[in-house]
Design a protein around this motif. Structure first.
Motif, PDB file in Angstrom:
ATOM      1  N   ARG A  17       0.760  -1.193   0.161  1.00  0.00           N
ATOM      2  CA  ARG A  17      -0.241   0.103   0.046  1.00  0.00           C
ATOM      3  C   ARG A  17       0.940   1.279   0.081  1.00  0.00           C
ATOM      4  O   ARG A  17       1.978   1.379   0.837  1.00  0.00           O
ATOM      5  CB  ARG A  17      -0.951   0.062   1.126  1.00  0.00           C
ATOM      6  N   ASP A  18       0.692   2.244  -1.028  1.00  0.00           N
ATOM      7  CA  ASP A  18       1.623   3.425  -1.112  1.00  0.00           C
ATOM      8  C   ASP A  18       3.031   3.053  -1.053  1.00  0.00           C
ATOM      9  O   ASP A  18       3.827   3.717  -0.368  1.00  0.00           O
ATOM     10  CB  ASP A  18       1.246   4.209   0.058  1.00  0.00           C
ATOM     11  N   GLY A  19       3.481   2.136  -2.018  1.00  0.00           N
ATOM     12  CA  GLY A  19       4.640   1.723  -2.026  1.00  0.00           C
ATOM     13  C   GLY A  19       5.146   0.849  -0.973  1.00  0.00           C
ATOM     14  O   GLY A  19       6.530   0.573  -1.050  1.00  0.00           O
ATOM     15  N   ARG A  20       4.750   0.687   0.247  1.00  0.00           N
ATOM     16  CA  ARG A  20       5.081  -0.198   1.360  1.00  0.00           C
ATOM     17  C   ARG A  20       4.644  -1.468   1.423  1.00  0.00           C
ATOM     18  O   ARG A  20       3.410  -1.846   1.233  1.00  0.00           O
ATOM     19  CB  ARG A  20       4.817   0.825   2.666  1.00  0.00           C
ATOM     20  N   LEU A  21       5.457  -2.410   1.954  1.00  0.00           N
ATOM     21  CA  LEU A  21       5.135  -3.799   2.268  1.00  0.00           C
ATOM     22  C   LEU A  21       4.773  -4.071   3.519  1.00  0.00           C
ATOM     23  O   LEU A  21       5.465  -3.747   4.584  1.00  0.00           O
ATOM     24  CB  LEU A  21       6.382  -4.498   1.817  1.00  0.00           C
ATOM     25  N   LEU A  22       3.594  -4.889   3.980  1.00  0.00           N
ATOM     26  CA  LEU A  22       3.191  -5.161   5.099  1.00  0.00           C
ATOM     27  C   LEU A  22       3.940  -6.139   5.633  1.00  0.00           C
ATOM     28  O   LEU A  22       4.194  -7.461   5.049  1.00  0.00           O
ATOM     29  CB  LEU A  22       1.731  -5.595   5.272  1.00  0.00           C
ATOM     30  N   LYS A 109       0.974 -14.689  18.283  1.00  0.00           N
ATOM     31  CA  LYS A 109       2.411 -14.926  17.342  1.00  0.00           C
ATOM     32  C   LYS A 109       2.683 -13.697  16.874  1.00  0.00           C
ATOM     33  O   LYS A 109       3.590 -13.748  15.869  1.00  0.00           O
ATOM     34  CB  LYS A 109       1.634 -15.776  16.248  1.00  0.00           C
ATOM     35  N   CYS A 110       2.335 -12.672  17.239  1.00  0.00           N
ATOM     36  CA  CYS A 110       2.646 -11.382  16.433  1.00  0.00           C
ATOM     37  C   CYS A 110       2.680 -10.329  17.551  1.00  0.00           C
ATOM     38  O   CYS A 110       1.608 -10.027  18.143  1.00  0.00           O
ATOM     39  CB  CYS A 110       1.759 -11.100  15.262  1.00  0.00           C
ATOM     40  N   SER A 111       3.691  -9.356  17.356  1.00  0.00           N
ATOM     41  CA  SER A 111       3.837  -8.221  18.348  1.00  0.00           C
ATOM     42  C   SER A 111       3.742  -6.917  17.941  1.00  0.00           C
ATOM     43  O   SER A 111       3.635  -5.994  18.411  1.00  0.00           O
ATOM     44  CB  SER A 111       5.179  -8.409  19.106  1.00  0.00           C
ATOM     45  N   GLY A 112       3.680  -6.890  16.426  1.00  0.00           N
ATOM     46  CA  GLY A 112       3.477  -5.639  15.941  1.00  0.00           C
ATOM     47  C   GLY A 112       3.357  -5.706  14.094  1.00  0.00           C
ATOM     48  O   GLY A 112       3.970  -6.807  13.615  1.00  0.00           O
ATOM     49  N   LEU A 113       2.861  -4.737  13.504  1.00  0.00           N
ATOM     50  CA  LEU A 113       2.782  -4.725  12.275  1.00  0.00           C
ATOM     51  C   LEU A 113       3.680  -3.427  11.859  1.00  0.00           C
ATOM     52  O   LEU A 113       3.597  -2.381  12.614  1.00  0.00           O
ATOM     53  CB  LEU A 113       1.317  -4.411  11.729  1.00  0.00           C
ATOM     54  N   ALA A 114       4.196  -3.547  10.658  1.00  0.00           N
ATOM     55  CA  ALA A 114       5.053  -2.461  10.073  1.00  0.00           C
ATOM     56  C   ALA A 114       4.886  -2.301   8.582  1.00  0.00           C
ATOM     57  O   ALA A 114       4.969  -3.464   7.889  1.00  0.00           O
ATOM     58  CB  ALA A 114       6.239  -2.444  10.451  1.00  0.00           C
ATOM     59  N   TRP A 115       4.672  -1.119   8.027  1.00  0.00           N
ATOM     60  CA  TRP A 115       4.875  -1.107   6.548  1.00  0.00           C
ATOM     61  C   TRP A 115       6.235  -0.602   6.062  1.00  0.00           C
ATOM     62  O   TRP A 115       6.792   0.385   6.730  1.00  0.00           O
ATOM     63  CB  TRP A 115       3.902   0.062   6.231  1.00  0.00           C
TER      64      TRP A 115
END
Length: 149
Positions: A17-22, A109-115
């Motif tokens: 999204r907007d050139g950034r990868l999740l 299983k996940c502590s955060g999301l980042a683009w």
């Protein structure tokens, strides 16, 4: 036939999204905890690769993928990482359409999301995922990772 070789298959989503990868920060799994990975998971018996991708992405980041928007981008064959591990086949899908806003769907299983910038991924991106993202950017459909040359 019971001695026939088999390999686990993982599906991974390249959501941009907007050139950034999740990406998501792994935690509590015992595998690559603390590192960044993609929304991903293993296929279950009786499901096709796209169905597995749709299921895993919904579970992990709470978005609904459009099946027809999922395009196979890279196939990655990884060697076993340890004596107790197995080699894996990873199918990376570029996804052009989904609904919903990504969120942590599995907090155990996940502590955060980042683009992140796919052209300059962070150093803590899982090494084989980095190999696949680099191949995707270069238009190379096959990556072999961890094999002796």
């Amino acid at each position: 036939m019971s001695d026939r070789f088999s390999v686990p298959v993982a599906v991974q989503a390249l959501l941009v999204r907007d050139g950034r990868l999740l990406t998501l920060r792994r935690a509590g799994t015992g595998h690559r905890d603390g590192e960044l990975g993609l929304p991903a998971g293993h296929l279950e018996g009786g499901e096709d690769a796209v169905a597995g991708l749709v299921r895993e992405v919904a579970e992990e980041v709470g978005v609904d993928l459009e099946r027809e928007a999922c395009r196979l981008a890279v196939t990655l064959h990884t060697a076993a990482e340890s004596a107790t591990d197995r080699e894996h086949l990873h199918l990376f899908f570029a996804v052009d359409g989904w609904s919903g806003e990504p969120r942590i769907g599995e907090p155990g299983k996940c502590s955060g999301l980042a683009w992140v910038d796919p052209d300059d991924p962070p150093v803590d991106l899982i090494d084989y995922v980095r190999s696949a993202v680099d191949a995707w950017s270069a238009g190379r459909p096959l990556v072999l990772h961890g094999w002796a040359a």
